[in-house]
Design an enzyme around this catalytic site. Structure first.
Site, mmCIF file in Angstrom:
data_model
loop_
_atom_site.group_PDB
_atom_site.id
_atom_site.type_symbol
_atom_site.label_atom_id
_atom_site.label_comp_id
_atom_site.label_asym_id
_atom_site.label_seq_id
_atom_site.Cartn_x
_atom_site.Cartn_y
_atom_site.Cartn_z
ATOM 1 C CE LYS A 69 -6.118 -25.253 19.259
ATOM 2 N NZ LYS A 69 -5.361 -26.017 20.228
ATOM 3 C CD GLU A 85 -7.392 -29.035 20.121
ATOM 4 O OE1 GLU A 85 -8.123 -28.326 19.398
ATOM 5 O OE2 GLU A 85 -6.396 -28.580 20.730
ATOM 6 C CD GLU A 117 -0.820 -28.318 15.575
ATOM 7 O OE1 GLU A 117 -0.628 -27.117 15.763
ATOM 8 O OE2 GLU A 117 -1.916 -28.868 15.770
ATOM 9 N N GLY A 125 -1.162 -26.444 23.616
ATOM 10 C CA GLY A 125 -1.877 -25.788 24.711
ATOM 11 C C GLY A 125 -1.277 -26.044 26.082
ATOM 12 C CB SER A 155 3.244 -24.155 23.453
ATOM 13 O OG SER A 155 2.262 -24.902 24.160
ATOM 14 N N GLY A 186 -3.423 -20.830 21.067
ATOM 15 C CA GLY A 186 -3.613 -19.835 22.131
ATOM 16 C C GLY A 186 -3.092 -18.443 21.794
#
Ligand code: PGA
Length: 254
Positions: free
Chosen positions: A12, A101, A170, A176, A216, A238
């Site tokens: 990202k 996103e 997703e 996240g 996640s 992440g």
């Protein structure tokens, strides 16, 4: 059929220094060297500005490079955009398309994603096309119809032999947030996606497409996720930004 495994890191908008990106790439590369299963392919999908620097770090390793977006035009007056031929030229193998996103923050539509997927394939880039439902859609029992609709529209006019397409499931509510979709449910939706691909293309082609789960994913969730019959890997946000965590995740995936 036994498909290969893909673990794609989606950095990202991180890290925010060139040095930080180089340390992340070389740390992971060193950490998995000679240790990861040969069945597992690793890709770093990095901010466009770091593509060249990261390519030179991973050039002699089996790690592949990916972009996070592109524009569907190949060249011209489109200030601020990057093209499929630019990504191919710099050494990218993959490009993430239609991430939630981008769909929500940048108003990307299925129609736009289809155009981007078409130009990717024209330039030998493998699109990682993302689909996923919001929490509201899940609670209204719309998950399956949303997924199939996104899949059909995002892949409209997209021709594939199955080897050059990746789909990432997703669920938006799991990205996240630390909330992972249960492995059984993720597997069910990935199975639904494969059925959708069989209808769009053929059963043979659908069996070849890698379907990733994302949302996640951590080093301590990946083993169970990889035991599912329809999950062929992960798109990792992440956890891909922490060297030790991502190294462990890759090692646990094999
Ligand atoms: P996450 O992100 O692993 O931080 O949930 C996944 C993604 O958005 O691709």
């Amino acid at each position: 059929m036994s498909r290969s495994v893909l673990i794609a890191a989606n950095w990202k908008l991180n890290p925010n220094t060139l040095k930080g990106s180089q340390e992340l790439a070389s740390g992971v590369s060193e950490g998995i060297k000679d240790k990861k299963s040969s069945k597992v392919e690793v890709a770093f999908c990095v901010p466009a500005i770091y593509l060249q620097a990261i390519e030179s770090i991973i050039a002699k390793s089996p790690i592949k490079l990916g972009g996070q977006n592109l524009y569907f035009e190949e060249k011209g007056a489109f200030t601020g955009e990057i093209s499929a031929p630019m990504l191919t030229d710099i050494g990218a193998k993959y490009v993430v398309l239609g991430h939630s996103e981008r769909r929500t923050l940048f108003a990307e539509t299925d129609e736009l994603i289809s155009k981007k997927a078409q130009v990717s394939l024209k330039h030998n880039l493998i699109p990682i096309v993302c689909v996923g439902e919001t929490l509201e859609q899940r609670e209204k029992n719309e998950t399956d119809s949303v997924i199939i609709s996104q899949l059909n529209k995002s892949l409209k006019s997209v021709e594939t032999n199955g080897d050059n397409l990746v789909i990432a499931y997703e669920p938006v509510w799991a990205i996240g947030t630390g909330k992972t979709c249960s492995s059984e449910e993720a597997n069910r939706v990935c199975g639904l996606i494969r059925q959708g691909l069989a209808k769009l293309y053929s059963k043979e082609i659908a069996e070849k497409v890698l379907i990733l789960y994302g949302g996640s994913v951590k080093s301590n969730t990946i083993k169970e996720q990889m035991q599912q019959s329809e999950i062929d890997g992960a798109l990792v946000g992440g956890a891909s930004l922490i060297v030790d965590e991502f190294v462990q995740l890759v090692l646990n995936a094999g």
